[in-house]
Design an enzyme around this catalytic site. Structure first.
Site, PDB file in Angstrom:
ATOM      1  N   CYS A 153      37.009  28.944  45.578  1.00  0.00           N
ATOM      2  CA  CYS A 153      38.355  28.384  45.420  1.00  0.00           C
ATOM      3  C   CYS A 153      38.535  27.190  46.355  1.00  0.00           C
ATOM      4  O   CYS A 153      38.255  27.301  47.563  1.00  0.00           O
ATOM      5  CB  CYS A 153      39.400  29.458  45.722  1.00  0.00           C
ATOM      6  SG  CYS A 153      41.102  28.851  45.711  1.00  0.00           S
ATOM      7  N   CYS A 168      33.344  41.752  47.803  1.00  0.00           N
ATOM      8  CA  CYS A 168      32.817  40.510  47.230  1.00  0.00           C
ATOM      9  C   CYS A 168      33.800  39.392  47.540  1.00  0.00           C
ATOM     10  O   CYS A 168      34.995  39.529  47.282  1.00  0.00           O
ATOM     11  CB  CYS A 168      32.646  40.660  45.727  1.00  0.00           C
ATOM     12  SG  CYS A 168      32.059  39.167  44.893  1.00  0.00           S
ATOM     13  N   CYS A 194      32.884  34.451  38.952  1.00  0.00           N
ATOM     14  CA  CYS A 194      32.974  35.903  39.095  1.00  0.00           C
ATOM     15  C   CYS A 194      31.759  36.572  38.456  1.00  0.00           C
ATOM     16  O   CYS A 194      31.553  36.465  37.239  1.00  0.00           O
ATOM     17  CB  CYS A 194      34.251  36.431  38.448  1.00  0.00           C
ATOM     18  SG  CYS A 194      34.389  38.234  38.500  1.00  0.00           S
ATOM     19  N   CYS A 202      35.132  44.264  38.510  1.00  0.00           N
ATOM     20  CA  CYS A 202      35.175  43.566  39.800  1.00  0.00           C
ATOM     21  C   CYS A 202      34.256  44.258  40.803  1.00  0.00           C
ATOM     22  O   CYS A 202      34.341  45.471  41.007  1.00  0.00           O
ATOM     23  CB  CYS A 202      36.618  43.554  40.315  1.00  0.00           C
ATOM     24  SG  CYS A 202      36.816  42.927  41.999  1.00  0.00           S
ATOM     25  N   CYS A 238      41.804  25.334  38.251  1.00  0.00           N
ATOM     26  CA  CYS A 238      40.476  24.716  38.104  1.00  0.00           C
ATOM     27  C   CYS A 238      39.466  25.684  37.485  1.00  0.00           C
ATOM     28  O   CYS A 238      38.416  25.272  37.011  1.00  0.00           O
ATOM     29  CB  CYS A 238      39.975  24.221  39.457  1.00  0.00           C
ATOM     30  SG  CYS A 238      39.489  25.528  40.624  1.00  0.00           S
ATOM     31  N   CYS A 284      37.005  30.125  40.115  1.00  0.00           N
ATOM     32  CA  CYS A 284      36.866  31.561  40.377  1.00  0.00           C
ATOM     33  C   CYS A 284      36.494  32.311  39.104  1.00  0.00           C
ATOM     34  O   CYS A 284      35.680  33.251  39.139  1.00  0.00           O
ATOM     35  CB  CYS A 284      38.164  32.118  40.956  1.00  0.00           C
ATOM     36  SG  CYS A 284      39.635  31.872  39.929  1.00  0.00           S
ATOM     37  N   CYS A 303      34.946  34.881  44.518  1.00  0.00           N
ATOM     38  CA  CYS A 303      36.061  34.162  43.895  1.00  0.00           C
ATOM     39  C   CYS A 303      36.898  33.428  44.936  1.00  0.00           C
ATOM     40  O   CYS A 303      37.534  32.416  44.634  1.00  0.00           O
ATOM     41  CB  CYS A 303      36.922  35.103  43.054  1.00  0.00           C
ATOM     42  SG  CYS A 303      37.846  36.339  43.985  1.00  0.00           S
ATOM     43  N   ASP A 346      49.576  47.592  53.384  1.00  0.00           N
ATOM     44  CA  ASP A 346      48.693  47.970  52.289  1.00  0.00           C
ATOM     45  C   ASP A 346      48.620  49.486  52.108  1.00  0.00           C
ATOM     46  O   ASP A 346      47.582  50.029  51.731  1.00  0.00           O
ATOM     47  CB  ASP A 346      47.292  47.399  52.551  1.00  0.00           C
ATOM     48  CG  ASP A 346      46.385  47.483  51.327  1.00  0.00           C
ATOM     49  OD1 ASP A 346      46.917  47.515  50.209  1.00  0.00           O
ATOM     50  OD2 ASP A 346      45.150  47.515  51.501  1.00  0.00           O
ATOM     51  N   CYS A 373      48.747  27.684  41.462  1.00  0.00           N
ATOM     52  CA  CYS A 373      47.312  27.440  41.387  1.00  0.00           C
ATOM     53  C   CYS A 373      47.063  26.247  40.467  1.00  0.00           C
ATOM     54  O   CYS A 373      47.732  26.080  39.435  1.00  0.00           O
ATOM     55  CB  CYS A 373      46.637  28.704  40.847  1.00  0.00           C
ATOM     56  SG  CYS A 373      44.892  28.537  40.457  1.00  0.00           S
TER      57      CYS A 373
END
Length: 302
Positions: free
Chosen positions: A240, A233, A192, A208, A185, A188, A236, A128, A182
């Site tokens: 899931c 946070c 949010c 966000c 659905c 998320c 989301c 990262d 995915c």
């Protein structure tokens, strides 16, 4: 295959290093579609003040450039940072409860790179911190797929994972890219709190709460209230259906939640000074927001 390293032996080494999943991809430029989506996201300004995401476009498009002389193989590893048995904090995102993952994962993968260097010299660990499309390459390496919440989902494990990559000049037979998608659905999207997800896989970082409480510098938007955490946070991910594992997942000791962080209250945080902040969050990802940012966030807590 002649000239190729033993893929399963390398995968075992990654698992022994603490990864819950590991896969291999042949390095080539990212697809035109993926590049266009990313460029459009930047052009729309949805990356907010994260100007660094505009840098090194050529490297982001072709990660082979991250290694002097080029790289042939990308090893993508996922490391779980929480498990159903571990405690959670009402104030800090799960990923930030242990030691700084940048340091932990780099140390964990050092034995793997040492082994690779003996076969073919030329490796680089990325955690990262490089202009690398981590989720794209994790999907190419077959370890997961990206949900509408923009998070990588590792089947059977969920999205409570850190990603780390090893770039290598040696050759490994690549894994098949993950074809799963995915289910759409939209749980998320509906949950949010900042309405940052557009339902088509797009994210507006400016809305966000993770971005606002961690990456954003300066004042928070007028009228904002933080009903839950003041750093990050997980909403989301929590809603899931594939976000969490139902079974225990192995977590590296250094990534386990620190009691000193779990015990913090809003009042404690509002009373922090620099020495106490530095002591509590030594070698912690929370140091990214600095004391001023954490105090700013605490002032918006309901």
């Amino acid at each position: 295959m002649e000239g190729f390293a033993d893929k399963e032996a390398l995968r075992r080494l990654c698992i022994e290093a603490g990864a819950c999943a590991a896969g291999f991809a042949r390095i080539r430029p990212v697809s035109d579609e993926a590049a266009a989506i990313y460029d459009g996201w930047l052009a729309s300004g949805r990356h907010g003040t994260m100007a660094y995401m505009e840098n090194y476009a050529d490297v982001r498009h072709n990660p082979a450039l991250l290694l002097d002389g080029g790289a042939s193989t990308l090893i993508s590893c996922a490391f779980a940072y929480t498990s159903p048995a571990l405690p959670r904090s009402p104030l800090f995102a799960d990923y930030a409860l242990g030691s700084d993952y940048h340091e932990v994962l780099r140390n964990a993968l050092a034995p793997v790179t040492a082994y690779l260097e003996e076969i073919t010299p030329g490796t680089r660990i990325c955690v990262d911190s490089a202009p690398l499309r981590e989720r794209y390459w994790a999907q190419q390496a077959g370890i997961g797929f990206v949900g509408l919440n923009n998070q990588l989902i590792v089947p059977g494990v969920g999205s409570c994972v850190f990603l780390a990559e090893i770039l290598w000049k040696g050759m490994v037979e690549p894994d098949e890219p993950m074809r799963r998608h995915c289910d759409g659905c939209r749980a998320c999207v509906k949950a949010c709190p900042g309405h940052a997800l557009d339902g088509n896989g797009g994210l507006d970082a400016r809305r966000c709460l993770s971005y606002l409480t961690i990456e954003h510098r300066g004042d928070l938007p007028e009228g904002l209230r933080l009903p839950d955490r003041i750093y990050g946070c997980d909403i989301c991910r929590d809603v899931c259906p594939y976000g969490h594992s139902d079974k225990l997942v192995s977590v590296l000791p250094d990534l386990m939640p620190r009691q000193s962080v779990l015990d913090l209250t809003v009042a404690d945080i509002r009373g922090l000074d620099q020495p106490s902040f530095s002591r509590i969050f030594s070698h912690s990802a929370v140091k990214r927001v600095k004391l001023a940012g954490l105090l700013r966030n605490a002032s918006f807590k309901e």
